[in-house]
Motif scaffolding. Structure first.
Motif, PDB file in Angstrom:
ATOM      1  N   ARG A  24       0.850  -1.180   0.000  1.00  0.00           N
ATOM      2  CA  ARG A  24       0.000   0.000   0.000  1.00  0.00           C
ATOM      3  C   ARG A  24       0.891   1.237   0.000  1.00  0.00           C
ATOM      4  O   ARG A  24       1.889   1.283   0.714  1.00  0.00           O
ATOM      5  CB  ARG A  24      -0.926   0.027   1.219  1.00  0.00           C
ATOM      6  CG  ARG A  24      -2.038  -1.013   1.160  1.00  0.00           C
ATOM      7  CD  ARG A  24      -3.003  -0.737   0.024  1.00  0.00           C
ATOM      8  NE  ARG A  24      -4.099  -1.697  -0.055  1.00  0.00           N
ATOM      9  CZ  ARG A  24      -4.095  -2.772  -0.835  1.00  0.00           C
ATOM     10  NH1 ARG A  24      -3.043  -3.043  -1.606  1.00  0.00           N
ATOM     11  NH2 ARG A  24      -5.143  -3.572  -0.870  1.00  0.00           N
ATOM     12  N   ARG A  36       0.864   5.265   0.689  1.00  0.00           N
ATOM     13  CA  ARG A  36       0.088   6.270   1.399  1.00  0.00           C
ATOM     14  C   ARG A  36       0.793   7.623   1.321  1.00  0.00           C
ATOM     15  O   ARG A  36       2.009   7.704   1.476  1.00  0.00           O
ATOM     16  CB  ARG A  36      -0.049   5.898   2.877  1.00  0.00           C
ATOM     17  CG  ARG A  36      -0.571   4.502   3.159  1.00  0.00           C
ATOM     18  CD  ARG A  36      -2.026   4.352   2.925  1.00  0.00           C
ATOM     19  NE  ARG A  36      -2.832   5.315   3.648  1.00  0.00           N
ATOM     20  CZ  ARG A  36      -4.172   5.293   3.663  1.00  0.00           C
ATOM     21  NH1 ARG A  36      -4.826   4.345   2.994  1.00  0.00           N
ATOM     22  NH2 ARG A  36      -4.851   6.207   4.321  1.00  0.00           N
ATOM     23  N   LEU A  92      -3.003   2.363 -10.004  1.00  0.00           N
ATOM     24  CA  LEU A  92      -4.150   1.618  -9.488  1.00  0.00           C
ATOM     25  C   LEU A  92      -5.070   1.171 -10.625  1.00  0.00           C
ATOM     26  O   LEU A  92      -5.647   0.073 -10.571  1.00  0.00           O
ATOM     27  CB  LEU A  92      -4.914   2.456  -8.471  1.00  0.00           C
ATOM     28  CG  LEU A  92      -5.977   1.710  -7.660  1.00  0.00           C
ATOM     29  CD1 LEU A  92      -5.382   0.506  -6.927  1.00  0.00           C
ATOM     30  CD2 LEU A  92      -6.649   2.644  -6.657  1.00  0.00           C
ATOM     31  N   HIS A 151       1.022  -0.543  -5.962  1.00  0.00           N
ATOM     32  CA  HIS A 151      -0.207  -1.109  -5.398  1.00  0.00           C
ATOM     33  C   HIS A 151      -0.158  -2.614  -5.643  1.00  0.00           C
ATOM     34  O   HIS A 151      -0.054  -3.048  -6.788  1.00  0.00           O
ATOM     35  CB  HIS A 151      -1.451  -0.525  -6.061  1.00  0.00           C
ATOM     36  CG  HIS A 151      -1.548   0.967  -6.014  1.00  0.00           C
ATOM     37  ND1 HIS A 151      -1.402   1.690  -4.845  1.00  0.00           N
ATOM     38  CD2 HIS A 151      -1.775   1.889  -6.996  1.00  0.00           C
ATOM     39  CE1 HIS A 151      -1.545   2.981  -5.101  1.00  0.00           C
ATOM     40  NE2 HIS A 151      -1.764   3.130  -6.408  1.00  0.00           N
ATOM     41  N   ASP A 166      -1.803  -6.526  -4.516  1.00  0.00           N
ATOM     42  CA  ASP A 166      -2.670  -7.481  -3.833  1.00  0.00           C
ATOM     43  C   ASP A 166      -2.299  -8.877  -4.286  1.00  0.00           C
ATOM     44  O   ASP A 166      -1.741  -9.062  -5.370  1.00  0.00           O
ATOM     45  CB  ASP A 166      -4.146  -7.233  -4.178  1.00  0.00           C
ATOM     46  CG  ASP A 166      -4.702  -5.980  -3.536  1.00  0.00           C
ATOM     47  OD1 ASP A 166      -4.374  -5.715  -2.374  1.00  0.00           O
ATOM     48  OD2 ASP A 166      -5.463  -5.257  -4.216  1.00  0.00           O
ATOM     49  N   HIS A 169      -7.227   1.037  -0.057  1.00  0.00           N
ATOM     50  CA  HIS A 169      -6.412   1.945  -0.849  1.00  0.00           C
ATOM     51  C   HIS A 169      -6.742   3.372  -0.409  1.00  0.00           C
ATOM     52  O   HIS A 169      -7.854   3.652   0.052  1.00  0.00           O
ATOM     53  CB  HIS A 169      -6.715   1.779  -2.337  1.00  0.00           C
ATOM     54  CG  HIS A 169      -6.311   0.456  -2.890  1.00  0.00           C
ATOM     55  ND1 HIS A 169      -5.012   0.149  -3.210  1.00  0.00           N
ATOM     56  CD2 HIS A 169      -7.049  -0.654  -3.173  1.00  0.00           C
ATOM     57  CE1 HIS A 169      -4.948  -1.083  -3.681  1.00  0.00           C
ATOM     58  NE2 HIS A 169      -6.170  -1.599  -3.663  1.00  0.00           N
ATOM     59  N   GLN A 170      -5.805   4.271  -0.569  1.00  0.00           N
ATOM     60  CA  GLN A 170      -6.013   5.657  -0.155  1.00  0.00           C
ATOM     61  C   GLN A 170      -6.755   6.407  -1.256  1.00  0.00           C
ATOM     62  O   GLN A 170      -6.157   7.050  -2.116  1.00  0.00           O
ATOM     63  CB  GLN A 170      -4.686   6.330   0.186  1.00  0.00           C
ATOM     64  CG  GLN A 170      -4.846   7.653   0.910  1.00  0.00           C
ATOM     65  CD  GLN A 170      -3.511   8.253   1.307  1.00  0.00           C
ATOM     66  OE1 GLN A 170      -2.470   7.919   0.748  1.00  0.00           O
ATOM     67  NE2 GLN A 170      -3.532   9.147   2.286  1.00  0.00           N
ATOM     68  N   THR A 171      -8.071   6.362  -1.209  1.00  0.00           N
ATOM     69  CA  THR A 171      -8.868   6.971  -2.270  1.00  0.00           C
ATOM     70  C   THR A 171      -8.717   8.487  -2.307  1.00  0.00           C
ATOM     71  O   THR A 171      -8.983   9.114  -3.341  1.00  0.00           O
ATOM     72  CB  THR A 171     -10.350   6.601  -2.106  1.00  0.00           C
ATOM     73  OG1 THR A 171     -10.792   6.994  -0.793  1.00  0.00           O
ATOM     74  CG2 THR A 171     -10.546   5.100  -2.267  1.00  0.00           C
ATOM     75  N   LEU A 187     -13.588  -0.690  -6.940  1.00  0.00           N
ATOM     76  CA  LEU A 187     -13.023  -0.153  -5.699  1.00  0.00           C
ATOM     77  C   LEU A 187     -14.064  -0.080  -4.595  1.00  0.00           C
ATOM     78  O   LEU A 187     -13.790  -0.448  -3.442  1.00  0.00           O
ATOM     79  CB  LEU A 187     -12.440   1.238  -5.953  1.00  0.00           C
ATOM     80  CG  LEU A 187     -11.017   1.303  -6.486  1.00  0.00           C
ATOM     81  CD1 LEU A 187     -10.641   2.740  -6.828  1.00  0.00           C
ATOM     82  CD2 LEU A 187     -10.031   0.729  -5.468  1.00  0.00           C
ATOM     83  N   HIS A 194     -13.805  -2.168  -1.188  1.00  0.00           N
ATOM     84  CA  HIS A 194     -13.733  -1.528   0.130  1.00  0.00           C
ATOM     85  C   HIS A 194     -14.900  -1.941   1.022  1.00  0.00           C
ATOM     86  O   HIS A 194     -14.735  -2.087   2.246  1.00  0.00           O
ATOM     87  CB  HIS A 194     -13.681  -0.010  -0.034  1.00  0.00           C
ATOM     88  CG  HIS A 194     -12.321   0.490  -0.409  1.00  0.00           C
ATOM     89  ND1 HIS A 194     -12.111   1.507  -1.304  1.00  0.00           N
ATOM     90  CD2 HIS A 194     -11.090   0.088  -0.023  1.00  0.00           C
ATOM     91  CE1 HIS A 194     -10.813   1.723  -1.430  1.00  0.00           C
ATOM     92  NE2 HIS A 194     -10.177   0.861  -0.673  1.00  0.00           N
TER      93      HIS A 194
END
Length: 657
Positions: A428, A430, A448, A537, A539, A578-580, A596, A600
């Protein structure tokens, strides 16, 4: 490494080369088992050059000192290595090792390699190319770097042989005797007398044992020979001093596995003896990734041939069974809890003016993961790069490079955990103030977009990863940006975090069997602005069958299955927001917003109750805000009814997210 030390080590190697009539010596990042990550006892290239990355090969002659490595470590090389002494050779750009040797080594000269550190598949083409130019390739059994280390009073550490760890069928889903029976069937089907396993994770998987001999990788130094020409005592393990503890003996007996155990160092003598005892025309089955030394021992009897293929265990273990898959999912829930707690903590500390360093983040995350059930430590050294350190693709903070994380920093956090039920790997990125520059915001969004495009792909069963990889790069390529690493790797089940033979890269991976349900991959595009920041990013995704009933964003629209071949896709199993706030929502498509928001919602629904049950209210509150749906007119059209209601509620009452 300071210049004096660098020169001393290089000259010590050259002195041994002179004494043994070697004109050039190759030092790969390798052990006798072709492990990607190695124990300190095998870290010869790092000791010699100073480069600590996981990939690279050093070449020493009397006039040259060169290191070949890939794009992950170009920046790191400039920082760690004395460039007045060593030359960086960029893989894919500069001459290859083979080309350099062909062009620069004179006729009659000798190139030396420790044959335990070079695979047969790499040795043969190099030897052919050198012989065409009348240059000899010589196996050097007494490693020149090890001898040089002794000469300068810095002998290599002893090879570890830590206690073995039994892993029960409750975690593995399949007893070891069943795996061995299948391997015996395959060996006999190939008319081979024996199968020799050399990869450490192959052996650990086959016997349902784990170890701690290599940092972060739950494996142990061993060889395993499975003989199809014998009816009894046909499984021979070469490990340690040849003695198993009672708990390991009981574990193997409970799984119906009978193993003969011999000391680790006896493998080469055993293979020579076995080869000489076999009937003419017999064959020994070896992995193509086996070392040249292993092949030479097996071929000591010229009347016996060797079969060289992808390891059958590698093909077996890359498709996880239902118990292993459930374990992966469980491990990612625990890992998500730990990561959410860490991310909330680091934001709180930095926003509060507390001096938090990259090493503080590493230590805190290790502690939080350690509180989770069945945790067995990190799955690799945590990459915590803030500001310019984030642009070093595989940066790992040290006391010398550690920096305080600033409010205006991007923080790239790539980490993973080992759990007895699964292995995790997640990244992640940030921004500490959630107010990146416009360039950072666009890059963050495009990376992303690439991750989502790959995560939501639907494709024919058996497709290889190289065909899919451009999906992850497209949004960056659209504006002339790129990244210098692969996009996805396989992941072992409480084993190595990088597992072949499947992967998602620009080139077809040799031996790639194609993507089928039950595999686990990483999905990790990135972008790196050297000297400023890095974005990645990542996963882990599980390969699933895609039909109208699947848990997939495009399931409702499925009308075929590629003419019976089968439609497959990915299901994301990593769980962390994720930091939207860093996204440029205008760049996102309706499907990307839907993905997304659905993701989330699942993260909050999965991790939220656990945080509440543990009375971690501050962590829950932070997660709830981070998982709030993105406000967008397109989202109102595309999202699920639950998410539409959530957004309408937030817009109506003016909730702040």
């Amino acid at each position: 490494m300071d210049r004096q030390t660098s020169l001393q080590r290089l000259e010590a190697v050259r002195e041994v080369m002179n004494a043994t009539n070697i004109d050039a010596f190759l030092v790969p990042t390798a052990d006798a088992h072709n492990s990607q990550y190695i124990a300190p006892s095998d870290a010869r290239r790092e000791w010699l050059s100073g480069l600590s990355g996981s990939s690279g090969t050093a070449l020493v002659t009397q006039r040259h000192a060169l290191v070949w490595t890939d794009g992950r470590y170009f920046t790191q090389f400039e920082i760690q290595v004395d460039t007045a002494i060593w030359t960086l050779m960029r893989q894919g750009t500069d001459l290859s090792i083979q080309e350099w040797l062909v062009r620069n080594m004179p006729e009659g000269s000798t190139v030396g390699i420790d044959p335990t550190t070079f695979t047969r598949s790499a040795w043969t083409p190099l030897q052919i190319a050198l012989l065409q130019n009348k240059v000899n390739l010589l196996p050097v059994e007494d490693n020149i770097v090890d001898r040089a280390r002794v000469n300068v009073g810095d002998a290599p550490p002893a090879r570890p042989s830590e206690p073995l760890i039994p892993l029960s069928v409750n975690f593995t889903g399949r007893v070891s005797s069943d795996k061995i029976s299948e391997l015996l069937e395959q060996t006999r089907a190939r008319d081979a007398s024996a199968l020799v396993l050399t990869a450490l994770d192959d052996i650990a998987y086959t016997l349902n044992l784990r170890g701690t001999d290599i940092p972060y990788n739950p494996v142990f130094f061993a060889y395993l020979v499975i003989r199809a020409d014998l009816q009894t005592d046909n499984v021979i393990l070469f490990w340690g001093d040849g003695n198993l503890t009672p708990d390991v003996q009981l574990h193997l007996e409970a799984e119906g596995t009978r193993v003969q155990v011999r000391p680790y160092t006896q493998i080469f003598a055993y293979l020579r003896d076995m080869s000489s005892s076999l009937q003419p025309g017999s064959a020994i089955w070896l992995s193509r990734d086996g070392s040249q030394a292993i092949y030479l021992a097996a071929e000591s009897n010229t009347a016996v041939s060797t079969l060289s293929t992808v390891s059958p265990v590698a093909l077996m273990k890359c498709v996880k069974n239902s118990i292993e898959l459930q374990g992966f999912r469980s491990a990612h829930v625990k890992d998500g809890v730990a990561l959410v707690r860490l991310l909330r903590w680091v934001h709180e500390q930095v926003e509060g003016g507390v001096n938090v360093t990259e090493l503080d983040v590493v230590d805190k995350l290790d502690k939080l993961r350690g509180e989770e059930d069945l945790s067995r430590g990190p799955s690799f050294a945590t990459i915590a790069g803030s500001g310019p350190n984030g642009a070093i693709i595989h940066y790992k903070p040290t006391p010398q490079t550690d920096r305080v994380i600033q409010m205006n920093d991007m923080l790239l956090l790539d980490s993973g955990g080992q759990y007895m039920d699964g292995t995790t790997d997640i990244t992640r990125t940030r921004h500490m103030s959630a107010s990146p520059s416009e360039a950072q915001r666009r890059a963050f969004t495009r990376v992303l977009k690439g991750q989502i495009l790959l995560a939501t792909a639907v494709f024919p069963r058996g497709t290889t990863g190289n065909i899919l990889e451009t999906l992850a790069r497209k949004a960056l390529w659209d504006v002339g940006l790129n990244y210098a690493h692969g996009t996805g790797h396989g992941v072992g089940h409480y084993l190595n975090v990088h597992e072949g033979p499947s992967g998602i890269g620009a080139a077809l991976m040799s031996g790639d069997p194609g993507i089928v349900p039950g595999m686990i991959f990483s999905d990790e595009p990135g972008y790196y602005q050297v000297g400023e920041y890095g974005i990645r990013h990542e996963d882990l995704v599980e390969v699933i069958e895609v039909n109208e009933l699947a848990d997939h964003i495009f399931a409702d629209g499925m009308v075929g299955n590629f003419d019976g071949r089968g439609a497959v896709g990915f299901h994301t199993i990593s769980l962390a927001p994720h930091q939207t706030a860093c996204l440029d929502v205008k760049l996102l498509s309706p499907d990307e917003i839907k993905y997304l928001n659905n993701y989330h919602a699942r993260v909050l629904a999965t991790l939220g109750p656990i945080l509440k049950a543990r009375n971690l209210q501050a962590d829950y509150d932070w997660l709830e805000k981070e998982c709030a749906p993105i406000r967008s007119a397109a989202m109102l059209v595309m999202a699920s009814p639950f998410l539409i209601v959530s957004v309408v509620y937030s817009l109506w009452f003016g909730a702040k997210y």
